[in-house]
Design a protein around this motif. Sequence first.
Motif, PDB file in Angstrom:
ATOM      1  N   ARG A 165      25.751   5.124  24.479  1.00 32.62           N
ATOM      2  CA  ARG A 165      24.776   4.168  23.936  1.00 32.62           C
ATOM      3  C   ARG A 165      25.434   2.792  23.893  1.00 32.62           C
ATOM      4  N   TRP A 199      23.136   1.204  18.723  1.00 34.16           N
ATOM      5  CA  TRP A 199      23.165   1.911  17.440  1.00 34.16           C
ATOM      6  C   TRP A 199      22.927   0.962  16.274  1.00 34.16           C
ATOM      7  N   TYR A 203      19.776   2.126  14.316  1.00 29.85           N
ATOM      8  CA  TYR A 203      20.088   2.990  13.179  1.00 29.85           C
ATOM      9  C   TYR A 203      20.904   2.300  12.071  1.00 29.85           C
TER      10      TYR A 203
END
Length: 233
Positions: A165, A199, A203
């Motif tokens: 990612r 990320w 998140y």
Amino acid sequence: MSLDIAVKHALRRVGAVALASGVTGLALLGVGRFILVGDLGIAFPQPPTPAPTLRPTPVPTRQAAVLSDISTPVPVPPATVEPTRTPEPTPAPLELAPFRYVGRSYVGLVVPDTGRTFLAPFAGIVELRVYQVINGEIRIGTSVATLPFYPYVSVIGADRKITYRPAMLGVTELLVRDGQRVDAGAELFRLVAEGRSSWSALYAPTAPYQVVVSLQAWPSGRDMDASVYFSGG
């Protein structure tokens, strides 16, 4: 007077006879010499042959060539010097940060430099997914040009799957396409600018990582330790 004239006529006849006799003798002499030389083989003395003129003896061509080779030095080409090769700099090691999120295992990678290229750790099939965040929701398959695109790059091998990612497209340059078969060591993507992993956008806003990686057994999905592929830098 008549006597003198008679004497003169007599003398003229004698001279004419003598002249004719001389001419006839010379002619007979030539004919006789031809007959003697041609038929009887009697050689008359020949006039002396002049001595040959002495000329300098030329140097033979081969000898001249040898002398030329000796007198003219052959140039020796300079020795070839191999250029000194500058060894490629060893990339700085990555900083690894294993963590868990919602019961799953991940490894955060802090990349100390730009231009880093990530390689496939094993052979497999590429799975490429691109996400966007629209109104707070993570969507796949959208194409809103004003919003960033976040790629997920996975390699599915015979018994495991690894997923990277990285940062958004533009910071991340993709080097593979979806469904492509790659060998171990194939280039997957490159970080061409500074930027944090998706990320932090999807998140955890404070996550300092440039890439977040997960590794699962395939097809069971059991978590495995991805740090084994990055412990060497």
